[in-house]
Motif scaffolding. Sequence first.
Motif, PDB file in Angstrom:
ATOM      1  N   PHE A 373       5.899   2.691   0.429  1.00 21.12           N
ATOM      2  CA  PHE A 373       6.588   1.749  -0.453  1.00 21.12           C
ATOM      3  C   PHE A 373       5.938   0.362  -0.382  1.00 21.12           C
ATOM      4  O   PHE A 373       5.695  -0.287  -1.405  1.00 21.12           O
ATOM      5  N   GLY A 374       5.628  -0.096   0.831  1.00 19.02           N
ATOM      6  CA  GLY A 374       5.032  -1.417   1.015  1.00 19.02           C
ATOM      7  C   GLY A 374       3.642  -1.524   0.419  1.00 19.02           C
ATOM      8  O   GLY A 374       3.290  -2.538  -0.195  1.00 19.02           O
ATOM      9  N   ILE A 375       2.822  -0.471   0.601  1.00 20.50           N
ATOM     10  CA  ILE A 375       1.473  -0.484   0.019  1.00 20.50           C
ATOM     11  C   ILE A 375       1.552  -0.549  -1.501  1.00 20.50           C
ATOM     12  O   ILE A 375       0.799  -1.274  -2.156  1.00 20.50           O
ATOM     13  N   GLY A 376       2.476   0.221  -2.070  1.00 14.96           N
ATOM     14  CA  GLY A 376       2.635   0.210  -3.527  1.00 14.96           C
ATOM     15  C   GLY A 376       3.043  -1.155  -4.046  1.00 14.96           C
ATOM     16  O   GLY A 376       2.441  -1.681  -4.998  1.00 14.96           O
ATOM     17  N   ILE A 377       4.059  -1.758  -3.419  1.00 21.77           N
ATOM     18  CA  ILE A 377       4.528  -3.082  -3.845  1.00 21.77           C
ATOM     19  C   ILE A 377       3.430  -4.131  -3.632  1.00 21.77           C
ATOM     20  O   ILE A 377       3.181  -4.990  -4.490  1.00 21.77           O
ATOM     21  N   GLY A 378       2.744  -4.042  -2.481  1.00 23.80           N
ATOM     22  CA  GLY A 378       1.664  -4.992  -2.194  1.00 23.80           C
ATOM     23  C   GLY A 378       0.531  -4.881  -3.193  1.00 23.80           C
ATOM     24  O   GLY A 378      -0.043  -5.891  -3.615  1.00 23.80           O
ATOM     25  N   ALA A 379       0.195  -3.637  -3.591  1.00 24.08           N
ATOM     26  CA  ALA A 379      -0.880  -3.433  -4.572  1.00 24.08           C
ATOM     27  C   ALA A 379      -0.500  -4.018  -5.926  1.00 24.08           C
ATOM     28  O   ALA A 379      -1.327  -4.639  -6.598  1.00 24.08           O
ATOM     29  N   VAL A 380       0.754  -3.829  -6.317  1.00 20.74           N
ATOM     30  CA  VAL A 380       1.215  -4.361  -7.604  1.00 20.74           C
ATOM     31  C   VAL A 380       1.142  -5.890  -7.601  1.00 20.74           C
ATOM     32  O   VAL A 380       0.621  -6.506  -8.549  1.00 20.74           O
ATOM     33  N   ILE A 381       1.654  -6.512  -6.528  1.00 24.70           N
ATOM     34  CA  ILE A 381       1.637  -7.984  -6.449  1.00 24.70           C
ATOM     35  C   ILE A 381       0.202  -8.505  -6.412  1.00 24.70           C
ATOM     36  O   ILE A 381      -0.132  -9.497  -7.080  1.00 24.70           O
ATOM     37  N   SER A 382      -0.665  -7.839  -5.638  1.00 23.66           N
ATOM     38  CA  SER A 382      -2.065  -8.263  -5.550  1.00 23.66           C
ATOM     39  C   SER A 382      -2.748  -8.191  -6.899  1.00 23.66           C
ATOM     40  O   SER A 382      -3.487  -9.106  -7.297  1.00 23.66           O
ATOM     41  N   ASN A 383      -2.505  -7.110  -7.638  1.00 20.39           N
ATOM     42  CA  ASN A 383      -3.122  -6.961  -8.960  1.00 20.39           C
ATOM     43  C   ASN A 383      -2.598  -7.993  -9.939  1.00 20.39           C
ATOM     44  O   ASN A 383      -3.347  -8.511 -10.775  1.00 20.39           O
ATOM     45  N   VAL A 384      -1.311  -8.315  -9.846  1.00 18.21           N
ATOM     46  CA  VAL A 384      -0.737  -9.340 -10.723  1.00 18.21           C
ATOM     47  C   VAL A 384      -1.390 -10.693 -10.440  1.00 18.21           C
ATOM     48  O   VAL A 384      -1.661 -11.479 -11.362  1.00 18.21           O
ATOM     49  N   LEU A 385      -1.653 -10.970  -9.161  1.00 18.64           N
ATOM     50  CA  LEU A 385      -2.289 -12.225  -8.777  1.00 18.64           C
ATOM     51  C   LEU A 385      -3.792 -12.218  -9.031  1.00 18.64           C
ATOM     52  O   LEU A 385      -4.465 -13.248  -8.868  1.00 18.64           O
ATOM     53  N   GLY A 386      -4.322 -11.050  -9.403  1.00 21.23           N
ATOM     54  CA  GLY A 386      -5.740 -10.954  -9.719  1.00 21.23           C
ATOM     55  C   GLY A 386      -6.627 -10.617  -8.544  1.00 21.23           C
ATOM     56  O   GLY A 386      -7.842 -10.843  -8.583  1.00 21.23           O
ATOM     57  N   TYR A 387      -6.044 -10.067  -7.469  1.00 25.77           N
ATOM     58  CA  TYR A 387      -6.820  -9.700  -6.291  1.00 25.77           C
ATOM     59  C   TYR A 387      -6.868  -8.184  -6.142  1.00 25.77           C
ATOM     60  O   TYR A 387      -5.978  -7.476  -6.603  1.00 25.77           O
ATOM     61  N   SER A 388      -7.894  -7.713  -5.470  1.00 19.59           N
ATOM     62  CA  SER A 388      -8.000  -6.287  -5.188  1.00 19.59           C
ATOM     63  C   SER A 388      -7.160  -5.969  -3.952  1.00 19.59           C
ATOM     64  O   SER A 388      -7.286  -6.628  -2.919  1.00 19.59           O
ATOM     65  N   ALA A 389      -6.288  -4.952  -4.063  1.00 19.39           N
ATOM     66  CA  ALA A 389      -5.383  -4.607  -2.965  1.00 19.39           C
ATOM     67  C   ALA A 389      -6.174  -4.129  -1.749  1.00 19.39           C
ATOM     68  O   ALA A 389      -7.039  -3.260  -1.863  1.00 19.39           O
ATOM     69  N   SER A 390      -5.853  -4.700  -0.584  1.00 20.18           N
ATOM     70  CA  SER A 390      -6.553  -4.335   0.652  1.00 20.18           C
ATOM     71  C   SER A 390      -5.553  -4.191   1.793  1.00 20.18           C
ATOM     72  O   SER A 390      -5.392  -5.107   2.610  1.00 20.18           O
ATOM     73  N   PRO A 391      -4.859  -3.054   1.860  1.00 23.62           N
ATOM     74  CA  PRO A 391      -3.912  -2.864   2.961  1.00 23.62           C
ATOM     75  C   PRO A 391      -4.639  -2.782   4.292  1.00 23.62           C
ATOM     76  O   PRO A 391      -5.703  -2.146   4.401  1.00 23.62           O
ATOM     77  N   ALA A 392      -4.083  -3.432   5.298  1.00 21.79           N
ATOM     78  CA  ALA A 392      -4.704  -3.435   6.622  1.00 21.79           C
ATOM     79  C   ALA A 392      -4.284  -2.189   7.398  1.00 21.79           C
ATOM     80  O   ALA A 392      -3.087  -1.943   7.588  1.00 21.79           O
ATOM     81  N   ILE A 393      -5.256  -1.387   7.823  1.00 20.52           N
ATOM     82  CA  ILE A 393      -4.973  -0.161   8.576  1.00 20.52           C
ATOM     83  C   ILE A 393      -4.250  -0.481   9.878  1.00 20.52           C
ATOM     84  O   ILE A 393      -3.329   0.237  10.294  1.00 20.52           O
ATOM     85  N   SER A 394      -4.654  -1.573  10.517  1.00 26.96           N
ATOM     86  CA  SER A 394      -4.024  -1.941  11.788  1.00 26.96           C
ATOM     87  C   SER A 394      -2.541  -2.255  11.584  1.00 26.96           C
ATOM     88  O   SER A 394      -1.704  -1.880  12.412  1.00 26.96           O
TER      89      SER A 394
END
Length: 430
Positions: A373-394
Amino acid sequence: MAFLDNIALAFESLRMNKMRAILTMLGIIIGIGSVIAINTVGTSLTNSVSSSMSSLGATSITVSLTQKSDSDESTSDGVKIKQFASENPSDSDLITDEMIEAYKTAFPDDVKYVELTCSVGTGTVTSSSDSSSDGSVTVMGTNDDYADAEEINILYGRYIDNEKDSDRKVCVVSDTFVEDTLSLSAREVIGEKICVTINNVPYYFYIEGVYEYEDDTASTSEDEDTSTVTEMYLPMATAQVITGSSSGYQTLTVVTSSETDTSTFMDTTAEYFSAYYTQNDTWTCEASSLETIISTLTEMVDTISYAIAAIAAISLIVGGIGVMNIMLVSITERTKEIGTRKALGASNGSIRLQFITEAVVICLIGGIIGVIFGIGIGAVISNVLGYSASPAISSIAIAVGFSMLVGVIFGYAPANKAAKLNPIDALRYE
């Protein structure tokens, strides 16, 4: 009871109470999801900014002539005397070609290029063969290293050679300028004479090279009726004559080799050039690097992200309390089951492990769903802001591990209560 049997019992309990299990997991899902979403956006922002600034020259060092902070006062026979230092350095204060050559000789393995520029201004160009056509260019004097450092691709002719071209009126222009202003092909324009008017003064130059236009090396005029404004390069000596400046420099850019630690070498560079100014009461040299700025910016973004994530993680406590509550309810409902198992010889440790395992399974499943859920929401927000989504594995690994820890912490008290039940009282429980 075997560990796998405890896991099987945990899943069976969840299956028998699906809605209750989902509601219990909801707090864990929201907490973990919030943390992962925030970290994903923060990591995406950091990577994007670092990438953008790196493309501008994060491995470059800028050496600048600056006034000394204590230059306004001096001591003479114990008396403080105020000095009114000029805001502009004199010719003797400037960085010289000899200093630069000595610097390159001293650090041959670290210094790849030294860029020198002299801004002349904006000029209006008219072709000698077609006076009806004109265009604008940004005129700048450069040294030989500039073309290599900025990766300027010469299509035809050659770039400025300051040793050979110091007394020649030559220039290098872009292919876009040639097409828009001269209406000639890039190959045909070599040797063409053009008139460049700078501050109402005409100067004549011969084109000796044409470079490939790139979007990041030029700007577009605000007037829609004019052509794209690109850069015209002149020999450094010619640019200094036009501007009336001396042969020294107030700033220079050092491009380090790929093996060099830019941050460490920046300090070395500052010490080297400032050594020339130990006897100068007013001026000295300082060095700066985009890498240092990037590092500071990254630390700031990370700190903010961690602070917000820590606040979001408070919801995990709420989720953990929910897990504890539902486990206490489950133990009350299964009192007879616990009494039967203890009557058949189950130890307190076995009972305790069973219910801790169940709490961990609830939190682990909630944590995994929260991560997705968090990766999905983070990817959506990142794309809206114009950034490429980069979830941290750590961050994902820590989040999943933390959700399991929540299960252990908040599941221990109910499990311990179940383990301490008297088997006779448990069997008589209604």
